[in-house]
Motif scaffolding. Structure first.
Motif, PDB file in Angstrom:
ATOM      1  N   LEU A  85      -2.044  33.726  15.182  1.00 31.16           N
ATOM      2  CA  LEU A  85      -1.864  32.593  16.103  1.00 31.16           C
ATOM      3  C   LEU A  85      -1.355  31.358  15.357  1.00 31.16           C
ATOM      4  O   LEU A  85      -0.457  30.654  15.831  1.00 31.16           O
ATOM      5  CB  LEU A  85      -3.183  32.245  16.794  1.00 31.16           C
ATOM      6  CG  LEU A  85      -3.614  33.096  17.980  1.00 31.16           C
ATOM      7  CD1 LEU A  85      -4.935  32.572  18.525  1.00 31.16           C
ATOM      8  CD2 LEU A  85      -2.551  33.098  19.082  1.00 31.16           C
ATOM      9  N   VAL A  86      -1.940  31.104  14.195  1.00 37.13           N
ATOM     10  CA  VAL A  86      -1.546  29.933  13.410  1.00 37.13           C
ATOM     11  C   VAL A  86      -0.099  30.094  12.933  1.00 37.13           C
ATOM     12  O   VAL A  86       0.717  29.167  13.019  1.00 37.13           O
ATOM     13  CB  VAL A  86      -2.520  29.735  12.211  1.00 37.13           C
ATOM     14  CG1 VAL A  86      -2.019  28.675  11.251  1.00 37.13           C
ATOM     15  CG2 VAL A  86      -3.917  29.394  12.736  1.00 37.13           C
ATOM     16  N   TYR A  87       0.226  31.290  12.483  1.00 35.06           N
ATOM     17  CA  TYR A  87       1.593  31.580  12.028  1.00 35.06           C
ATOM     18  C   TYR A  87       2.569  31.436  13.193  1.00 35.06           C
ATOM     19  O   TYR A  87       3.657  30.864  13.061  1.00 35.06           O
ATOM     20  CB  TYR A  87       1.643  33.003  11.460  1.00 35.06           C
ATOM     21  CG  TYR A  87       2.958  33.360  10.823  1.00 35.06           C
ATOM     22  CD1 TYR A  87       3.217  33.079   9.480  1.00 35.06           C
ATOM     23  CD2 TYR A  87       3.968  33.997  11.560  1.00 35.06           C
ATOM     24  CE1 TYR A  87       4.424  33.410   8.897  1.00 35.06           C
ATOM     25  CE2 TYR A  87       5.179  34.337  10.977  1.00 35.06           C
ATOM     26  CZ  TYR A  87       5.402  34.044   9.646  1.00 35.06           C
ATOM     27  OH  TYR A  87       6.605  34.374   9.073  1.00 35.06           O
ATOM     28  N   ALA A  88       2.157  31.968  14.347  1.00 36.97           N
ATOM     29  CA  ALA A  88       3.008  31.914  15.544  1.00 36.97           C
ATOM     30  C   ALA A  88       3.347  30.467  15.897  1.00 36.97           C
ATOM     31  O   ALA A  88       4.492  30.146  16.241  1.00 36.97           O
ATOM     32  CB  ALA A  88       2.281  32.584  16.715  1.00 36.97           C
ATOM     33  N   ALA A  89       2.347  29.588  15.781  1.00 36.79           N
ATOM     34  CA  ALA A  89       2.568  28.178  16.119  1.00 36.79           C
ATOM     35  C   ALA A  89       3.571  27.560  15.143  1.00 36.79           C
ATOM     36  O   ALA A  89       4.477  26.816  15.547  1.00 36.79           O
ATOM     37  CB  ALA A  89       1.246  27.426  16.073  1.00 36.79           C
ATOM     38  N   ALA A  90       3.442  27.877  13.867  1.00 33.82           N
ATOM     39  CA  ALA A  90       4.343  27.307  12.857  1.00 33.82           C
ATOM     40  C   ALA A  90       5.770  27.807  13.038  1.00 33.82           C
ATOM     41  O   ALA A  90       6.734  27.111  12.723  1.00 33.82           O
ATOM     42  CB  ALA A  90       3.826  27.652  11.458  1.00 33.82           C
ATOM     43  N   ARG A  91       5.917  29.027  13.536  1.00 36.52           N
ATOM     44  CA  ARG A  91       7.244  29.637  13.690  1.00 36.52           C
ATOM     45  C   ARG A  91       7.803  29.517  15.104  1.00 36.52           C
ATOM     46  O   ARG A  91       8.797  30.153  15.425  1.00 36.52           O
ATOM     47  CB  ARG A  91       7.168  31.124  13.335  1.00 36.52           C
ATOM     48  CG  ARG A  91       6.867  31.403  11.899  1.00 36.52           C
ATOM     49  CD  ARG A  91       8.025  30.918  11.054  1.00 36.52           C
ATOM     50  NE  ARG A  91       7.635  30.802   9.657  1.00 36.52           N
ATOM     51  CZ  ARG A  91       8.178  31.529   8.691  1.00 36.52           C
ATOM     52  NH1 ARG A  91       9.089  32.407   8.965  1.00 36.52           N
ATOM     53  NH2 ARG A  91       7.777  31.349   7.452  1.00 36.52           N
ATOM     54  N   GLN A  92       7.088  28.788  15.945  1.00 42.23           N
ATOM     55  CA  GLN A  92       7.473  28.674  17.353  1.00 42.23           C
ATOM     56  C   GLN A  92       7.615  30.018  18.056  1.00 42.23           C
ATOM     57  O   GLN A  92       8.502  30.223  18.881  1.00 42.23           O
ATOM     58  CB  GLN A  92       8.783  27.881  17.491  1.00 42.23           C
ATOM     59  CG  GLN A  92       8.537  26.457  17.940  1.00 42.23           C
ATOM     60  CD  GLN A  92       8.993  25.481  16.886  1.00 42.23           C
ATOM     61  OE1 GLN A  92      10.128  25.565  16.442  1.00 42.23           O
ATOM     62  NE2 GLN A  92       8.116  24.593  16.478  1.00 42.23           N
ATOM     63  N   TRP A  93       6.750  30.923  17.695  1.00 47.22           N
ATOM     64  CA  TRP A  93       6.681  32.195  18.419  1.00 47.22           C
ATOM     65  C   TRP A  93       6.103  31.937  19.796  1.00 47.22           C
ATOM     66  O   TRP A  93       5.261  31.057  19.960  1.00 47.22           O
ATOM     67  CB  TRP A  93       5.736  33.164  17.709  1.00 47.22           C
ATOM     68  CG  TRP A  93       6.289  33.875  16.528  1.00 47.22           C
ATOM     69  CD1 TRP A  93       7.490  33.666  15.909  1.00 47.22           C
ATOM     70  CD2 TRP A  93       5.621  34.917  15.805  1.00 47.22           C
ATOM     71  NE1 TRP A  93       7.610  34.519  14.843  1.00 47.22           N
ATOM     72  CE2 TRP A  93       6.481  35.300  14.756  1.00 47.22           C
ATOM     73  CE3 TRP A  93       4.409  35.563  15.930  1.00 47.22           C
ATOM     74  CZ2 TRP A  93       6.155  36.306  13.849  1.00 47.22           C
ATOM     75  CZ3 TRP A  93       4.073  36.563  15.028  1.00 47.22           C
ATOM     76  CH2 TRP A  93       4.943  36.933  14.001  1.00 47.22           C
ATOM     77  N   ARG A  94       6.531  32.761  20.734  1.00 43.76           N
ATOM     78  CA  ARG A  94       5.954  32.676  22.076  1.00 43.76           C
ATOM     79  C   ARG A  94       4.730  33.584  22.139  1.00 43.76           C
ATOM     80  O   ARG A  94       4.806  34.762  21.801  1.00 43.76           O
ATOM     81  CB  ARG A  94       6.995  33.104  23.114  1.00 43.76           C
ATOM     82  CG  ARG A  94       8.147  32.091  23.206  1.00 43.76           C
ATOM     83  CD  ARG A  94       9.459  32.743  23.539  1.00 43.76           C
ATOM     84  NE  ARG A  94       9.362  33.522  24.764  1.00 43.76           N
ATOM     85  CZ  ARG A  94       9.251  32.987  25.968  1.00 43.76           C
ATOM     86  NH1 ARG A  94       9.217  31.678  26.121  1.00 43.76           N
ATOM     87  NH2 ARG A  94       9.181  33.746  27.026  1.00 43.76           N
ATOM     88  N   VAL A  95       3.623  33.004  22.569  1.00 50.66           N
ATOM     89  CA  VAL A  95       2.343  33.717  22.531  1.00 50.66           C
ATOM     90  C   VAL A  95       1.876  34.040  23.946  1.00 50.66           C
ATOM     91  O   VAL A  95       1.990  33.211  24.845  1.00 50.66           O
ATOM     92  CB  VAL A  95       1.274  32.860  21.813  1.00 50.66           C
ATOM     93  CG1 VAL A  95      -0.100  33.509  21.893  1.00 50.66           C
ATOM     94  CG2 VAL A  95       1.674  32.608  20.370  1.00 50.66           C
ATOM     95  N   ALA A  96       1.350  35.249  24.133  1.00 46.22           N
ATOM     96  CA  ALA A  96       0.741  35.634  25.406  1.00 46.22           C
ATOM     97  C   ALA A  96      -0.710  36.024  25.163  1.00 46.22           C
ATOM     98  O   ALA A  96      -1.029  36.699  24.189  1.00 46.22           O
ATOM     99  CB  ALA A  96       1.508  36.798  26.020  1.00 46.22           C
ATOM    100  N   LEU A  97      -1.572  35.580  26.057  1.00 45.06           N
ATOM    101  CA  LEU A  97      -2.994  35.934  25.986  1.00 45.06           C
ATOM    102  C   LEU A  97      -3.364  36.615  27.289  1.00 45.06           C
ATOM    103  O   LEU A  97      -3.098  36.077  28.369  1.00 45.06           O
ATOM    104  CB  LEU A  97      -3.853  34.674  25.836  1.00 45.06           C
ATOM    105  CG  LEU A  97      -3.503  33.711  24.693  1.00 45.06           C
ATOM    106  CD1 LEU A  97      -4.347  32.436  24.813  1.00 45.06           C
ATOM    107  CD2 LEU A  97      -3.729  34.368  23.335  1.00 45.06           C
ATOM    108  N   VAL A  98      -3.980  37.784  27.185  1.00 44.15           N
ATOM    109  CA  VAL A  98      -4.361  38.531  28.389  1.00 44.15           C
ATOM    110  C   VAL A  98      -5.812  38.971  28.232  1.00 44.15           C
ATOM    111  O   VAL A  98      -6.173  39.576  27.217  1.00 44.15           O
ATOM    112  CB  VAL A  98      -3.478  39.788  28.560  1.00 44.15           C
ATOM    113  CG1 VAL A  98      -3.918  40.594  29.783  1.00 44.15           C
ATOM    114  CG2 VAL A  98      -1.999  39.415  28.667  1.00 44.15           C
TER     115      VAL A  98
END
Ligand code: UDP
Length: 229
Positions: A85-98
């Motif tokens: 999640l932290v990496y995703a935020a730094a890389r502007q990854w799109r995150v989905a939570l289900v």
């Protein structure tokens, strides 16, 4: 281990990033209970067998691998998921939570946005939808083509659900069990000393005594490992 392939990588985070680079896939966080459940449930067994990265989440799995000469560190799925999640935020990854209850999901979204301000939550949906809602939700999720999908629907559903949805998708898809409950502040994780003593399962049992029946899988797992030598 008991017929299941487990990654013995010393750095599961690096292995996950590498998987993303290769086009994404399914990550399974394996513990003893799941291993035994998979023997009785072929669908779960297939989801684990076909997963792209299986990490040793439980103390029992680490012990069983050790008996085969593989010295691995336990890699709790909740920790890998947080790192991602932290990496995703730094890389502007799109995150989905289900998954998780509606209240947990609401608190989770608030907390994550406060704790990881750069996070791009492209999709966040709780896990108690009406059955007829799911096909539409699944379609929307796939159309969003997220880079990271964390799924808390419980075992075996989260694994079989991911297995069905992730093909042709570019992201990392990972079942995270009770992680949303912990991150939202609804449930506590076992204290570190219990983790060190490999008795995190005991803490979970005290928090949720109704799990006792499921936990009979633990001695069954140990017996099976010993029996196989
Ligand atoms: N969960 C859900 N929908 C369901 C069943 C479970 O969203 O129909 C969620 C539950 O609220 C929890 C998570 O799945 O946040 C993991 O549940 P549990 O701890 O029972 O699963 P385990 O991973 O231990 O099997």
């Amino acid at each position: 281990m008991l017929g299941v392939q487990v990654a013995v990588s010393s750095n599961v985070f690096a292995a996950a990033l590498e998987l993303k680079q290769r086009g994404g896939g399914q990550i399974v966080t394996l513990n003893a209970e799941m291993t035994m459940a998979a023997r009785a449930n072929p669908e779960l067994g297939a989801a684990i067998a076909e997963a792209d990265l299986v990490i040793p989440d439980g103390a029992g799995v680490v012990w069983a691998l050790g008996r085969q000469g593989y010295r691995v560190r336990r890699s709790p799925g909740i920790e890998l998921a947080r790192q991602l999640l932290v990496y995703a935020a730094a890389r502007q990854w799109r995150v989905a939570l289900v998954g998780a209850s509606p209240e947990v999901m609401e608190r989770l979204v608030e907390r994550l946005q406060a704790e990881i301000p750069q996070i791009d939550l492209a999709f966040a949906i709780h896990g108690y939808q009406d059955p007829e809602q799911w096909p539409g939700i699944e379609q929307q999720l796939q159309q969003a083509r997220p880079d990271l999908v964390l799924v808390a629907l419980g075992v075996p559903r989260q694994e079989t659900w991911i297995q069905r949805l992730h093909p042709e998708q570019p992201g990392l898809w990972m079942g995270v069990g009770g992680s949303f409950d912990v991150w939202s502040g609804t449930k506590q994780r076992a204290p570190e000393w219990m983790g060190r003593l490999q008795i995190e399962w005991l803490y979970r049992l005290i928090q949720e005594p109704s799990r006792w029946r499921r936990m009979l899988a633990l001695p069954a797992f140990a017996w099976e490992v010993l029996r196989r030598g």
